[in-house]
Design a protein around this motif. Sequence first.
Motif, PDB file in Angstrom:
ATOM      1  N   LEU A  26       0.822  -1.208   0.000  1.00 61.01           N
ATOM      2  CA  LEU A  26       0.000   0.000   0.000  1.00 61.01           C
ATOM      3  C   LEU A  26       0.859   1.261   0.000  1.00 61.01           C
ATOM      4  O   LEU A  26       0.564   2.232  -0.708  1.00 61.01           O
ATOM      5  N   LEU A  29       2.375   1.805  -3.514  1.00 59.99           N
ATOM      6  CA  LEU A  29       1.389   2.343  -4.447  1.00 59.99           C
ATOM      7  C   LEU A  29       1.147   3.824  -4.169  1.00 59.99           C
ATOM      8  O   LEU A  29       1.160   4.656  -5.090  1.00 59.99           O
ATOM      9  N   ARG A  30       0.924   4.147  -2.906  1.00 62.85           N
ATOM     10  CA  ARG A  30       0.648   5.540  -2.539  1.00 62.85           C
ATOM     11  C   ARG A  30       1.804   6.457  -2.944  1.00 62.85           C
ATOM     12  O   ARG A  30       1.599   7.517  -3.558  1.00 62.85           O
ATOM     13  N   SER A  40      -4.670  12.290  -3.034  1.00 65.46           N
ATOM     14  CA  SER A  40      -5.411  11.248  -2.326  1.00 65.46           C
ATOM     15  C   SER A  40      -6.864  11.668  -2.111  1.00 65.46           C
ATOM     16  O   SER A  40      -7.169  12.833  -1.860  1.00 65.46           O
ATOM     17  N   TYR A 113      -5.913   9.529  -6.622  1.00 59.45           N
ATOM     18  CA  TYR A 113      -5.793   8.110  -6.323  1.00 59.45           C
ATOM     19  C   TYR A 113      -6.627   7.834  -5.087  1.00 59.45           C
ATOM     20  O   TYR A 113      -6.862   8.710  -4.261  1.00 59.45           O
ATOM     21  N   GLN A 114      -7.097   6.602  -4.988  1.00 60.18           N
ATOM     22  CA  GLN A 114      -7.992   6.222  -3.900  1.00 60.18           C
ATOM     23  C   GLN A 114      -7.703   4.783  -3.523  1.00 60.18           C
ATOM     24  O   GLN A 114      -7.701   3.896  -4.384  1.00 60.18           O
ATOM     25  N   ILE A 115      -7.419   4.542  -2.254  1.00 59.52           N
ATOM     26  CA  ILE A 115      -7.137   3.197  -1.764  1.00 59.52           C
ATOM     27  C   ILE A 115      -8.101   2.922  -0.619  1.00 59.52           C
ATOM     28  O   ILE A 115      -7.982   3.506   0.459  1.00 59.52           O
ATOM     29  N   GLN A 134      -9.155  -2.037  -2.926  1.00 57.08           N
ATOM     30  CA  GLN A 134      -8.848  -1.614  -4.287  1.00 57.08           C
ATOM     31  C   GLN A 134      -7.992  -0.360  -4.240  1.00 57.08           C
ATOM     32  O   GLN A 134      -8.069   0.425  -3.296  1.00 57.08           O
ATOM     33  N   ALA A 135      -7.184  -0.180  -5.253  1.00 57.74           N
ATOM     34  CA  ALA A 135      -6.398   1.045  -5.408  1.00 57.74           C
ATOM     35  C   ALA A 135      -6.643   1.578  -6.812  1.00 57.74           C
ATOM     36  O   ALA A 135      -6.314   0.903  -7.790  1.00 57.74           O
ATOM     37  N   SER A 330      -7.692   0.365 -11.988  1.00 58.96           N
ATOM     38  CA  SER A 330      -7.957  -0.116 -10.636  1.00 58.96           C
ATOM     39  C   SER A 330      -7.198  -1.410 -10.383  1.00 58.96           C
ATOM     40  O   SER A 330      -7.287  -2.354 -11.173  1.00 58.96           O
ATOM     41  N   VAL A 333      -6.012  -4.955  -4.950  1.00 62.21           N
ATOM     42  CA  VAL A 333      -4.868  -5.132  -4.051  1.00 62.21           C
ATOM     43  C   VAL A 333      -4.968  -6.446  -3.282  1.00 62.21           C
ATOM     44  O   VAL A 333      -3.993  -7.204  -3.186  1.00 62.21           O
TER      45      VAL A 333
END
Length: 452
Positions: A26, A29-30, A40, A113-115, A134-135, A330, A333
């Motif tokens: 995570l 990815l971020r 974010s 982006y959204q996780i 999901q990311a 998408s 993850v």
Amino acid sequence: MAKNIASISGFPEWLPAERLVELQVLDTLRETFELHGFSSLETRAVEPVSQLLRKGETSKEIYLLSRLQDSNLDIDRQMSKGKRLGLHFDLTVPFARFVNENAGHLVFPFKRYQIQKVWRGERPQDGRFREFIQADIDVVGQGELAFHHEVELALVMGEALSKLGLPAVTIRVNNRKIVQGICEGAGIEQVEDALRCLDKLDKIGADQVREELESVGIRAEQADVLLKMAQISGSKSESIVSAVTALGYQSELLDEGLAELRAMLEEGERRAPGLLVADLKIARGLDYYTGTVYESFIEGHEDLGSICSGGRYDNLIGDGKKKYPGVGLSIGVSRVLSRIMAANLLVPSRPVPTVVYVAVNDEEHRGESNAIAAALRARGISTDVADKAAKFGKQIKAADRRGIPFVWFPGDVDEVKDIRSGEQVVADCHTWEPPQQDLKVQVLAPPLDVEG
């Protein structure tokens, strides 16, 4: 993954060492998304059911929300008034709603982006869960969105996946305009049906896809054209264009799609050789995609299916007056993590973040051990203090069982021991530093077994 008699299938819970791998994934990815200018975003977990069903995913099994005290009559009233709530099954639908509601506060093109976790009431199986992370990354424009963002997203996602330490990942790309252009040229009016059928090729095979195409009114000779097109794949743009041209159809939309696919492959080859491969059977079954579509596979683990998918959408977001075309990808993850854990693709260097275990001479002097721990923590060194003032041998064993590499012994002159090598040295808690590789948990591919 932790297992117990109270487990519920489809809701993964990782053990502490596995959680370290998840956090590393995570964080990677971020950091990669932010490196490329994505902001974010987090949206609420619930949406009106009418919103969840609005854009083509009606087959998804949505988890509905209700209070324990609600009667069936209450639930019926909520449904009739459009106030029934459900847990989101992806991050695209809530993102579309968010853009519509907040367009006046956003600067376009908007890169986010959204996780987050999402929920789907489907049958759990290998790599598929009812609750999972999901990311997503998306770029959304106002009124228009340049094609180069479709190339950018594939390269950003390829970079992010390459940093995870997985085997090579290939992103297979197609362009909906090519499929639609072929349909126009072949006189196929059931374009959306054709796309949905082609999307099943890898799952059910060409014979069954042919049957489904014919069942929606597409003639046998037209189905042959679509299946020939779906066999075209490769990384060389010229060969792809030549193969499509050889099918014998022409249209403005087809030419536009081929030009975009060519540009995608050529830019990919310049910036990330081997990442992008054209695959004209990639269709993506959702009806809102209008341009490039993507699916991604891990080399040697193709049986897992696509781990990262998405595409260009021009009509998904809008308020009736303005349109917000976008492109998004998408990553499943949790899907990737399930394979990482099962195949031992990545492992942590130790099962806990703790670097130092401070021994306690006796309970009367626990305060001294606490002070040493505080000094180490103030300098960013993860530290714990022994639970009991037992013999030092037992305290060393306690640290070893947890996977902590160093034990600190307070005294007139403090000493610290690397319990892996047995080396013990005089140390000062205000200046001592562990080796750089021990300061943080490292998540890496395990070493290969080498036979002597």
